[in-house]
Each structure stands twice: as structure tokens, then as C-alpha cells.
Design a protein around this motif. Structure first.
Motif, PDB file in Angstrom:
ATOM      1  N   ILE A 124      36.944  58.681  45.498  1.00 27.75           N
ATOM      2  CA  ILE A 124      35.983  58.479  44.411  1.00 27.75           C
ATOM      3  C   ILE A 124      36.639  58.730  43.056  1.00 27.75           C
ATOM      4  N   ASP A 125      37.470  59.766  42.975  1.00 23.47           N
ATOM      5  CA  ASP A 125      38.168  60.059  41.715  1.00 23.47           C
ATOM      6  C   ASP A 125      39.082  58.911  41.309  1.00 23.47           C
ATOM      7  N   ALA A 126      39.788  58.324  42.287  1.00 22.27           N
ATOM      8  CA  ALA A 126      40.683  57.202  41.986  1.00 22.27           C
ATOM      9  C   ALA A 126      39.894  56.003  41.466  1.00 22.27           C
ATOM     10  N   ALA A 127      38.743  55.720  42.089  1.00 19.31           N
ATOM     11  CA  ALA A 127      37.896  54.616  41.636  1.00 19.31           C
ATOM     12  C   ALA A 127      37.346  54.887  40.238  1.00 19.31           C
ATOM     13  N   ASN A 128      36.951  56.139  39.977  1.00 18.91           N
ATOM     14  CA  ASN A 128      36.453  56.515  38.649  1.00 18.91           C
ATOM     15  C   ASN A 128      37.511  56.288  37.581  1.00 18.91           C
ATOM     16  N   ASP A 129      38.735  56.731  37.859  1.00 21.01           N
ATOM     17  CA  ASP A 129      39.808  56.579  36.875  1.00 21.01           C
ATOM     18  C   ASP A 129      40.124  55.108  36.628  1.00 21.01           C
ATOM     19  N   ARG A 176      30.565  48.740  38.369  1.00 20.40           N
ATOM     20  CA  ARG A 176      29.737  49.572  39.236  1.00 20.40           C
ATOM     21  C   ARG A 176      30.562  49.850  40.486  1.00 20.40           C
ATOM     22  N   VAL A 177      30.686  51.113  40.821  1.00 25.98           N
ATOM     23  CA  VAL A 177      31.434  51.508  42.009  1.00 25.98           C
ATOM     24  C   VAL A 177      30.450  51.855  43.118  1.00 25.98           C
ATOM     25  N   ILE A 178      30.581  51.177  44.239  1.00 28.37           N
ATOM     26  CA  ILE A 178      29.745  51.441  45.409  1.00 28.37           C
ATOM     27  C   ILE A 178      30.652  51.976  46.507  1.00 28.37           C
ATOM     28  N   VAL A 179      30.488  53.227  46.839  1.00 28.83           N
ATOM     29  CA  VAL A 179      31.295  53.855  47.878  1.00 28.83           C
ATOM     30  C   VAL A 179      30.473  53.914  49.162  1.00 28.83           C
ATOM     31  N   VAL A 180      30.958  53.254  50.192  1.00 26.45           N
ATOM     32  CA  VAL A 180      30.283  53.258  51.484  1.00 26.45           C
ATOM     33  C   VAL A 180      31.089  54.164  52.414  1.00 26.45           C
ATOM     34  N   ALA A 181      30.571  55.332  52.696  1.00 21.74           N
ATOM     35  CA  ALA A 181      31.255  56.308  53.546  1.00 21.74           C
ATOM     36  C   ALA A 181      30.612  56.321  54.924  1.00 21.74           C
ATOM     37  N   ARG A 182      31.377  55.934  55.910  1.00 17.88           N
ATOM     38  CA  ARG A 182      30.859  55.841  57.270  1.00 17.88           C
ATOM     39  C   ARG A 182      30.960  57.191  57.967  1.00 17.88           C
ATOM     40  N   GLY A 183      29.840  57.688  58.428  1.00 14.79           N
ATOM     41  CA  GLY A 183      29.809  58.943  59.172  1.00 14.79           C
ATOM     42  C   GLY A 183      29.914  58.703  60.659  1.00 14.79           C
ATOM     43  N   SER A 184      29.581  59.690  61.438  1.00 11.61           N
ATOM     44  CA  SER A 184      29.669  59.586  62.892  1.00 11.61           C
ATOM     45  C   SER A 184      28.554  58.697  63.432  1.00 11.61           C
ATOM     46  N   ARG A 185      28.916  57.848  64.388  1.00 14.63           N
ATOM     47  CA  ARG A 185      27.918  56.978  65.016  1.00 14.63           C
ATOM     48  C   ARG A 185      27.047  57.729  66.006  1.00 14.63           C
ATOM     49  N   SER A 186      27.447  58.944  66.341  1.00 12.40           N
ATOM     50  CA  SER A 186      26.664  59.732  67.294  1.00 12.40           C
ATOM     51  C   SER A 186      25.534  60.508  66.611  1.00 12.40           C
ATOM     52  N   GLU A 187      25.499  60.472  65.272  1.00 18.42           N
ATOM     53  CA  GLU A 187      24.474  61.196  64.535  1.00 18.42           C
ATOM     54  C   GLU A 187      23.170  60.404  64.478  1.00 18.42           C
TER      55      GLU A 187
END
Length: 303
Positions: A49-54, A62-73
Motif C-alpha cells: 500500500i505504501d508503494a502504491a501511495n508513493d 484511485r488505488v484499489i487494493v484487493v487483499a485475498r484472505g483465507s478461503r477457509s474463513e
């Protein structure tokens, strides 16, 4: 300012964005593109996120960060909106996908794309085998990967040609921009000898050196060697002339040496991800030279 929206929906996040825009907290006017960052949910997410901000300070977006979590959740969407000092020159929308939602990135991203602005996709860690065929990649006119962070960097950068489509690029390529510029500048000096061969040396796990070797192999008629060892590039020219650029690993100053001339010290630090990303966002067209460098990889001799 950071606004957290746990267990939410895309509609609720969009409504909050409109509210922030109307109250003057965020303005989308003047955005030149939408940067979609597809990554895993991990401890390195903040670095991404910091790299995208800079990078957004040079390219308001517009920065859209899609962070994939665990599929078991449990299936849910946790969102976060960052504006002002926490978002560089952009507004950042962080979408954390849990459970089955992690398999539907593009569907979650689409509601947040700015109208009439190009989309750039960036995979800072695990990239799809065919970026242009990935659901997120299909939304973008420019697709950025990073072989440096792959499990097998050399094999990964070599595989890029097989999946290449116009608009693809890799941050390993922009990490050697200054090396290529220095070599080109040195060759512009007399006596302008022909390059007979080239050697590229450095860490075996540095794909930027592999793509540099591929670029040289595409440009010259002689053999190009890629070896493991000290960090340097050496060109053997006609008339026993030699040009080399060498730098101790981890240092910021390199030595430019040429036969018959005094050595020169040049600033040549390893480029940060934010700088490489900003460079790649400057152009949204087909990078023919990068494609040619990928083609040249098949001519490189590994020793």
C-alpha cells in the motif's frame, strides 16, 4: 484519515466514498487512472500500500487494493478507505476478501472503477500465469507483475514470454533502467567499437539481471553469458576495448570502467518498488523493448 468498514458491501463502501467526496474529504476529479492491486493478505500488505501511495504522488489515481484472505474463513468483505495524509495523492480503497469471496476479485473491483479512466493491474507477489486472461487483468490496459518476489524468480521471468500480451510488463525490467541507460551512454562515446560479447553477473535469484542479459542478447550479435557471482556487467568490444559497470552488493555507488579511460563513480542504488511502479505507470502502451528482451532470454548462456 482511515475509515474502517468491517463486514460490509460494495454498495455501502461506494456510498461512503460519495459522502467523503461531498464533504470535501476526497476528490476524484483529476485522477489519471485506476490502479488495482491484487495481493495476498499478509504482513507485507502495508508495504504494498505504501508503494502504491508513493507512486500515486506522481500519477494521481484511485488505488484499489484487493487483499485475498483465507478461503477457509467465513465469507465476508472487510473494507477500509484512506484519504488525505494516509493516501498520498490518491484515495485508497482496501478490500479484504474472505472465504469464497476471494475467488471473485473482479466482481468486487468493478463497482469502484472510475469512469473514462484507464485501469492498471499490479500483482506485487503471486501473479497469474496469463495476466491478460485473468479476470482482473481483463479489466486493465496495463498489467504489472514482479518476478523478483516469485518462488523461482529466474524460471518466472523466462515464462513471461509464453504468456505475454501487449500491455504486460514486470518490475524486474524497470529495476535495470539505470543500468541500461549507463551502458547505452558509455557506448555513445568514441571509438564506438562493435560489441563482441557480454557478461552479466550477480545473484542467481535476481531476475532483473536475467532480463538485462536478455536485452543485451537481443541487441548484439555475439554471445551473452549470465553467471552467478559479483554484481557487474561487462561488454567486450573490438580492438580489445572493454566496458564494465560493477557495484558491491547492497551498495549505492557503482564503478564505470572503460579501457584507456579513468574509472568513474556513478550513483546506482537498487531501485525501490515505489520508483519502479511509478516508472511503469508513465506509459500505458505496448512496451516493444521489454517484449524483445523477453525474446532475447532464449539466447542467453547460463554458466
Amino acid at each position: 484519515m482511515i475509515i474502517e468498514l468491517p463486514s460490509t458491501t460494495t454498495g455501502a463502501v461506494n456510498k461512503k466514498l460519495v459522502e467523503l467526496r461531498e464533504t470535501g474529504g476526497a476528490v476524484t476529479l483529476g485522477r489519471v487512472l485506476t490502479l488495482v492491486v491484487s495481493t495476498r493478505e499478509s504482513k507485507n500488505s502495508e508495504d504494498v500500500i505504501d508503494a502504491a501511495n508513493d507512486a500515486s504522488r506522481e500519477h494521481p489515481c484511485r488505488v484499489i487494493v484487493v487483499a485475498r484472505g483465507s478461503r477457509s474463513e467465513e465469507t465476508r468483505l472487510d473494507a477500509e478507505i484512506r484519504v488525505g495524509g494516509d493516501a498520498g495523492a490518491s484515495e485508497v480503497v482496501i478490500l479484504r476478501l474472505h472465504g469464497e469471496l476471494a475467488d471473485h476479485e473482479s466482481s468486487v473491483v468493478v463497482p469502484f472503477l472510475l469512469p473514462d479512466t484507464p485501469v492498471v493491474a499490479w500483482w506485487p507477489d503471486d501473479a497469474p500465469t496469463f495476466p491478460s486472461l485473468d479476470p482482473v487483468g481483463r479489466l486493465a490496459i496495463r498489467r504489472i507483475t514482479d518476478a523478483t518476489r516469485a518462488d523461482e524468480p529466474t524460471a518466472t521471468i523466462k515464462s513471461r514470454l509464453g504468456s505475454y500480451a501487449p500491455g504486460d510488463t514486470d518490475l524486474a525490467w524497470s529495476r535495470v533502467t539505470y543500468w541500461r541507460a549507463l551502458l547505452t551512454s558509455a557506448l555513445d562515446q568514441p571509438p564506438h567499437g562493435k560489441i563482441l560479447s557480454a557478461t552479466v553477473s550477480g545473484l542467481a535469484t535476481e531476475p532483473a539481471l536475467d532480463i538485462l542479459a536478455g536485452w543485451l542478447a537481443d541487441r548484439i550479435d555475439g554471445p551473452v553469458r549470465r553467471q552467478t557471482g559479483d554484481l557487474f556487467v561487462e561488454l567486450q568490444l573490438t580492438g580489445d576495448d572493454r566496458i564494465s559497470i560493477s557495484r558491491p552488493q547492497g551498495e549505492t555507488t557503482a564503478t564505470l570502467a572503460r579501457t584507456g579511460q579513468p574509472d568513474a563513480l556513478v550513483a546506482l542504488a537498487r531501485r525501490e518498488t515505489r520508483d519502479c511502479l511509478a516508472e511503469e505507470l508513465r506509459r500505458l502502451d505496448h512496451d516493444e523493448i521489454y517484449e524483445a528482451a523477453l525474446t532475447g532470454l532464449s539466447k542467453v548462456n547460463y554458466v
